[in-house]
Design an enzyme around this catalytic site. Structure first.
Site, PDB file in Angstrom:
ATOM      1  N   SER A 167       4.914   8.161  -2.878  1.00  0.00           N
ATOM      2  CA  SER A 167       4.932   8.465  -1.653  1.00  0.00           C
ATOM      3  C   SER A 167       5.831   8.439  -0.431  1.00  0.00           C
ATOM      4  CB  SER A 167       5.661   6.134  -1.992  1.00  0.00           C
ATOM      5  OG  SER A 167       5.321   5.880  -0.117  1.00  0.00           O
ATOM      6  N   TYR A 178       0.949   9.178   5.242  1.00  0.00           N
ATOM      7  CA  TYR A 178       0.336   8.935   6.242  1.00  0.00           C
ATOM      8  C   TYR A 178       0.468   9.268   7.268  1.00  0.00           C
ATOM      9  CZ  TYR A 178       1.031   3.986   4.001  1.00  0.00           C
ATOM     10  OH  TYR A 178       1.206   2.825   3.411  1.00  0.00           O
ATOM     11  N   THR A 230      -3.622   8.555   2.880  1.00  0.00           N
ATOM     12  CA  THR A 230      -3.866   7.172   2.807  1.00  0.00           C
ATOM     13  C   THR A 230      -4.750   6.761   4.179  1.00  0.00           C
ATOM     14  OG1 THR A 230      -2.200   6.365   1.595  1.00  0.00           O
ATOM     15  CG2 THR A 230      -3.604   4.393   2.547  1.00  0.00           C
ATOM     16  N   LYS A 274      -7.517   8.044   0.499  1.00  0.00           N
ATOM     17  CA  LYS A 274      -7.118   6.941  -0.830  1.00  0.00           C
ATOM     18  C   LYS A 274      -7.521   6.045   0.180  1.00  0.00           C
ATOM     19  CE  LYS A 274      -3.101   4.617  -2.537  1.00  0.00           C
ATOM     20  NZ  LYS A 274      -2.928   3.385  -2.025  1.00  0.00           N
ATOM     21  N   HIS A 319      -5.299  -0.604  -1.557  1.00  0.00           N
ATOM     22  CA  HIS A 319      -3.660  -0.999  -1.091  1.00  0.00           C
ATOM     23  C   HIS A 319      -3.345  -1.521  -2.107  1.00  0.00           C
ATOM     24  CE1 HIS A 319      -1.368   1.159   1.993  1.00  0.00           C
ATOM     25  NE2 HIS A 319      -0.585   0.474   1.482  1.00  0.00           N
TER      26      HIS A 319
HETATM   27  C1  LIG Z   1       5.412  -1.788  -3.319  1.00  0.00           C
HETATM   28  C2  LIG Z   1       3.947  -1.452  -2.730  1.00  0.00           C
HETATM   29  C3  LIG Z   1       4.890  -0.516  -2.085  1.00  0.00           C
HETATM   30  C4  LIG Z   1       3.554   0.828  -1.957  1.00  0.00           C
HETATM   31  N1  LIG Z   1       3.376   1.411  -0.791  1.00  0.00           N
HETATM   32  C5  LIG Z   1       2.529   2.321  -0.833  1.00  0.00           C
HETATM   33  C6  LIG Z   1       2.471   3.478   0.148  1.00  0.00           C
HETATM   34  O1  LIG Z   1       3.731   3.501   0.492  1.00  0.00           O
HETATM   35  N2  LIG Z   1       2.070   4.111   0.485  1.00  0.00           N
HETATM   36  C7  LIG Z   1      -0.166   4.070  -0.029  1.00  0.00           C
HETATM   37  O2  LIG Z   1      -0.817   4.854   0.154  1.00  0.00           O
HETATM   38  N3  LIG Z   1       0.014   2.971  -0.346  1.00  0.00           N
HETATM   39  C8  LIG Z   1       1.089   2.005  -0.940  1.00  0.00           C
HETATM   40  N4  LIG Z   1       0.885   1.049  -2.235  1.00  0.00           N
HETATM   41  C9  LIG Z   1      -0.801   1.007  -2.715  1.00  0.00           C
HETATM   42  C10 LIG Z   1      -0.883   1.786  -3.889  1.00  0.00           C
HETATM   43  O3  LIG Z   1      -0.813   2.746  -3.843  1.00  0.00           O
HETATM   44  C11 LIG Z   1      -1.797   0.924  -5.121  1.00  0.00           C
HETATM   45  O4  LIG Z   1      -2.949   0.795  -3.921  1.00  0.00           O
HETATM   46  C12 LIG Z   1      -1.349  -0.625  -5.296  1.00  0.00           C
HETATM   47  O5  LIG Z   1      -0.599  -0.708  -5.382  1.00  0.00           O
HETATM   48  C13 LIG Z   1      -2.727  -0.697  -6.552  1.00  0.00           C
HETATM   49  O6  LIG Z   1      -2.828  -1.858  -6.825  1.00  0.00           O
HETATM   50  P1  LIG Z   1      -1.438  -2.130  -7.787  1.00  0.00           P
HETATM   51  O7  LIG Z   1      -0.155  -2.814  -7.664  1.00  0.00           O
HETATM   52  O8  LIG Z   1      -2.573  -3.664  -8.340  1.00  0.00           O
HETATM   53  O9  LIG Z   1      -1.647  -2.078  -9.242  1.00  0.00           O
HETATM   54  C14 LIG Z   1       1.616   0.161  -2.096  1.00  0.00           C
HETATM   55  C15 LIG Z   1       1.737  -1.013  -2.961  1.00  0.00           C
HETATM   56  C16 LIG Z   1       2.854  -1.754  -3.509  1.00  0.00           C
HETATM   57  C17 LIG Z   1       3.042  -2.836  -4.784  1.00  0.00           C
HETATM   58  O1  LIG Z   2       1.988   0.916   2.055  1.00  0.00           O
HETATM   59  C1  LIG Z   2       2.728  -0.327   1.977  1.00  0.00           C
HETATM   60  O2  LIG Z   2       2.280  -0.917   0.730  1.00  0.00           O
HETATM   61  C2  LIG Z   2       4.210  -0.477   1.767  1.00  0.00           C
HETATM   62  O3  LIG Z   2       4.140  -1.046   1.540  1.00  0.00           O
HETATM   63  C3  LIG Z   2       4.471   0.492   2.822  1.00  0.00           C
HETATM   64  C4  LIG Z   2       5.803   0.749   2.713  1.00  0.00           C
HETATM   65  C5  LIG Z   2       6.479   0.548   4.206  1.00  0.00           C
HETATM   66  C6  LIG Z   2       6.334   1.613   4.772  1.00  0.00           C
HETATM   67  C7  LIG Z   2       5.367   2.168   4.225  1.00  0.00           C
HETATM   68  C8  LIG Z   2       4.532   1.547   3.784  1.00  0.00           C
END
Ligand SMILES: Cc1cc2nc3c(=O)[nH]c(=O)nc-3n(C[C@H](O)[C@H](O)[C@H](O)COP(=O)(O)O)c2cc1C
Ligand SMILES: O=C(O)C(=O)c1ccccc1
Length: 338
Positions: free
Chosen positions: A98, A120, A146, A210, A234
């Protein structure tokens, strides 16, 4: 694993990881939607030794189960993303780092496994380009852009808990600029297809988008020369009420017509969920929260455990459905429940 993680985590951090946007309808529906699919196995097909190896952009992974990009692993475990990367490397799969990682990508890369980098795109193009170059230099093999976050989702658990930012001692290490200052991650409401074209000119890495759910966007992705799409909402953290990913998948698969690999994330909790997604046309899946639970419960071992269990379940599912490899999973092997 989730229960063990919950027992260890600060309740506000549990909520940050577990929560979704709004009423969390989409969060729930991602898992529930898998519940609506059933497998129609074939028999007497001699599946023999199964082979789960999966090729993506010229690299061979041991399993079609990848680690989704999730923010702030330092909240889950002191070794943060470095431990996650070790777990992923141990099973021979990709970790998508990430942009909001709490460890520098160069240190995550020292775990030795294949990495992709999630971006991002920032309004500051010079800075965006420098982050992309940094990910490339660290050895990341693809860029995951994303596209479902022109603004940040409304996470009501975080609002209630007053969870806004990282505690002292943790930083988004990949947001450091050349002055050494750590920038905040901006969501860019002006992000459009022209920025994808710009990115194409900045990097030779494969580019995946994504957060694609609409088949028209999947067609546009093909037209703009991207290299892959991730069907994702997401994890229900952006727009609540959005379609579950496994429900959106078939139309995206049809629109793309085999021209690009399609990945899916959201609600994958069992090897049989992976099986259903692959039968519906995904090349691979990514898992988010289960990996965080493994990390919080047991560090790199916990991450390895989660990925290994999903892979073993998939292997067993393939055998029981009469398939030797992911490519044998055709659409006729699943049916939607009435
Ligand atoms: C705590 C958390 C933080 C996340 N942070 C990001 C992120 O920084 N960038 C991003 O593209 N997706 C982020 N996501 C989305 C995940 O990449 C993904 O799409 C999602 O968690 C998939 O679903 P699942 O948790 O049910 O497996 C985040 C998801 C969670 C749960
Ligand atoms: O993308 C996300 O879901 C997420 O939780 C997050 C948090 C901080 C910075 C960037 C994304």
């Amino acid at each position: 694993m989730a229960a063990r993680a919950r027992a260890r985590l600060d309740p506000a951090h549990w909520d940050f990881f577990a929560g979704g946007a709004g009423n969390e309808r989409t969060l729930r529906d991602n898992e529930d939607a898998f519940e609506r699919w059933r497998i129609v196995p074939r028999v007497l097909r001699s599946p023999g030794e199964r082979d789960l190896r999966t090729s993506l952009f010229g690299d061979e992974l041991a399993t079609p189960v990848l680690v989704a990009p999730t923010a702030f692993h330092g909240l889950a475990h002191p070794a943060g993303e470095v431990a996650t990367a070790r777990g992923a490397a141990d099973v021979g799969t990709v970790m998508v780092v990430s942009m909001a990682a709490t460890a520098p990508v160069e240190r995550i890369a020292m775990a030795g496994g294949p990495l992709w980098f999630q971006l991002y795109p920032q309004p500051d193009l010079t800075f965006t380009e420098s982050v992309v170059k940094r990910a490339e230099a660290a050895g990341c093999r693809a860029l995951v852009v994303t596209v479902d976050s022109p603004v940040f989702g409304r996470r009501e658990r975080d609002l209630r808990n007053g969870f806004l930012d990282l505690p002292p001692g943790l930083l988004c290490e990949n947001m450091r600029d050349d002055t050494g200052r750590v920038r905040n991650i901006a969501m860019d409401p002006d992000l459009g297809w022209q920025r994808i074209e710009w990115l194409r000119g900045v990097t030779g890495l494969p580019i995946l988008l994504k957060g694609v759910l609409h088949p028209a966007d999947a067609r546009l992705a093909v037209a703009h020369g991207v290299d892959g799409v991730v069907v994702s909402n997401h994890g229900g953290r952006q727009l609540d009420g959005v379609v579950a990913t496994v429900d959106a998948l078939p139309a995206v698969v049809e629109a793309v017509g085999g021209r690009l690999p399609i990945l899916l994330d959201g609600g994958v909790r069992r090897g049989t969920d992976v099986l259903v997604a692959l039968a519906l046309g995904a090349t691979a899946v990514l898992v988010g929260r289960p990996v965080l639970w493994g990390l919080a419960a047991d560090g790199a071992d916990g991450v390895r455990n989660v990925l290994q269990r999903l892979t073993t379940e998939l292997d067993q599912g393939l055998a029981l459905a009469g398939a030797a490899r992911p490519a044998d999973l055709t659409g006729d092997l699943v049916v939607a429940r009435p």
